[in-house]
Design a protein around this motif. Structure first.
Motif, short mmCIF file in Angstrom:
data_model
loop_
_atom_site.label_atom_id
_atom_site.label_comp_id
_atom_site.label_asym_id
_atom_site.label_seq_id
_atom_site.Cartn_x
_atom_site.Cartn_y
_atom_site.Cartn_z
N ASN A 80 -12.03 -24.52 -4.94
CA ASN A 80 -13.47 -24.59 -5.13
C ASN A 80 -13.85 -23.66 -6.29
N VAL A 81 -14.48 -24.20 -7.32
CA VAL A 81 -14.79 -23.41 -8.51
C VAL A 81 -15.63 -22.17 -8.19
N ALA A 224 -21.31 -30.63 7.30
CA ALA A 224 -20.25 -31.39 6.63
C ALA A 224 -19.19 -30.48 6.01
N GLY A 225 -19.16 -29.20 6.37
CA GLY A 225 -18.09 -28.32 5.92
C GLY A 225 -18.05 -28.12 4.42
N ASN A 253 -21.66 -26.46 -3.54
CA ASN A 253 -21.29 -27.36 -4.63
C ASN A 253 -20.43 -28.53 -4.18
N VAL A 254 -19.62 -28.33 -3.12
CA VAL A 254 -18.79 -29.42 -2.61
C VAL A 254 -19.66 -30.46 -1.91
N PHE A 279 -26.82 -26.55 -4.30
CA PHE A 279 -26.73 -25.09 -4.17
C PHE A 279 -25.38 -24.70 -4.75
N ASP A 280 -25.35 -23.67 -5.58
CA ASP A 280 -24.21 -23.31 -6.44
C ASP A 280 -24.30 -24.18 -7.69
N ASP A 281 -23.57 -23.78 -8.70
CA ASP A 281 -23.49 -24.57 -9.92
C ASP A 281 -22.02 -24.83 -10.20
#
Length: 345
Positions: A80-81, A224-225, A253-254, A279-281
């Motif tokens: 995950n980035v 959804a994890g 982000n996922v 949420f997150d970029d």
């Protein structure tokens, strides 16, 4: 010249001291960074050490001191980035302070958290930075006296320092933007309510709906994890409903990626058929058309701050426990629009 196959005799700190014209203790302080050494002397000692090929034996030092200058890092999933950038921020700050990292990547398997922590402790790390998935990690490390900095998620505000963002306020603000655009049927995709991030995102979402007097539809709140395929499947189920939501707020982000994929698979346009807030970029969010509007949190800064906080905790074990809250900001890229019923011809 050393003969081929002959064992290499590693230079000692005594040899470095003699070559630099200083005492052994001064040479040791210059190399370790612990204790005062005049800057010009420190540079001379380190230059001599480099010339001789001297390397600090961190294993021996750890055994002597019962700890080391290494720091344990326990991250959820480096694929995950977000977590990769977090780890990068930790690493850069660690190098700036002469620290090394011992990193464990759980690759999404939270069941291995305590076993991974035991491995770090066995490596005699001086402290641990973790993206925890339960309160058990804090309890374990606290019992054996190893300082822990919780980052991203916070489970033990009484015993462990933490570096987080205000997820509840950020989720509230993001949901309010969707409400202001005219949406009332807003789906919320979260990781897990057992985690503080999921719980806080949900609370912020509910706060916003209550502020606008919008009825809560529990069926639109979905866990959804952090698996993109699982997120896509969950989003497809929601977006295939006859009473599908007009907007989706995906809280990492996922989950955002999974929602984007789901809309494409169903032939739904963003934002013409469904608005999307993330949420997150992530790099892909600015590469698609339209770009994804999202809540940005600086993962690298979170990691660097966590590293500094750990060093401060190691320096002063008796200091009051604190939680550092980092800022977020909303990035509008055009994936939010009024629902169809609000558009005019």
């Amino acid at each position: 010249m050393t003969e081929r196959g002959a064992p290499f005799a590693r230079p000692t700190i005594r040899e470095v001291a003699d070559a630099a014209g200083v005492s052994r203790s001064t040479a040791s302080r210059a190399m370790s960074g612990n204790g005062y050494v005049a800057p010009e002397v420190r540079e001379r000692v380190r230059a001599v050490a480099k010339e001789l090929g001297y390397v600090v034996d961190v294993t021996a030092r750890a055994l002597k001191q019962r700890t080391s200058r290494s720091v344990g890092v326990l991250v959820s999933d480096l694929r995950n980035v977000f977590y990769a950038e977090l780890a990068s921020g930790i690493g850069e700050e660690a190098r700036a302070h002469g620290r090394t990292l011992v990193m464990v990547d759980l690759r999404g398997d939270s069941a291995d958290e305590l076993a991974a922590a035991e491995e770090l402790v066995a490596s005699r790390v001086s402290g641990v930075i973790a993206t925890p998935v339960s309160r058990e990690l804090s309890g374990f490390l606290s019992r054996i006296g190893v300082p822990l900095i919780e980052v991203v998620r916070r489970f033990d505000a009484e015993e462990s320092d933490a570096v987080v963002v205000d997820n509840r306020a950020a989720a509230h603000d993001t949901t309010m933007r969707l409400l202001a655009a005219g949406h009332e049927r807003i789906a919320l995709l979260i990781d897990k309510t057992e985690w503080t991030t999921g719980e806080e995102h949900q609370q912020g979402y509910l706060d916003a709906l209550a502020a606008r007097g919008v009825r809560v539809d529990e069926s639109l709140i979905v866990q959804a994890g952090w698996d993109a395929d699982e997120a896509q499947a969950a989003a497809e189920r929601i977006l295939s409903r006859a009473d599908r939501p007009t907007a989706v707020f995906a809280t990492n982000n996922v989950l955002t990626e999974g929602t984007w994929r789901a809309a494409a698979a169903l032939g739904l346009g963003i934002p013409s058929d469904v608005s999307l807030a993330g949420f997150d970029d992530a790099p892909w969010m600015s590469m698609v058309q339209p770009g994804v509007s999202t809540r940005y949190q600086d993962a690298g800064a979170l990691g660097a701050t966590a590293m500094r906080t750990l060093l401060e905790r190691i320096e002063d074990p008796q200091a009051p426990v604190r939680t550092i809250v980092m800022p977020t900001r909303f990035v509008d890229r055009g994936s939010i629009a009024a629902p169809r019923k609000w558009t005019t011809a």
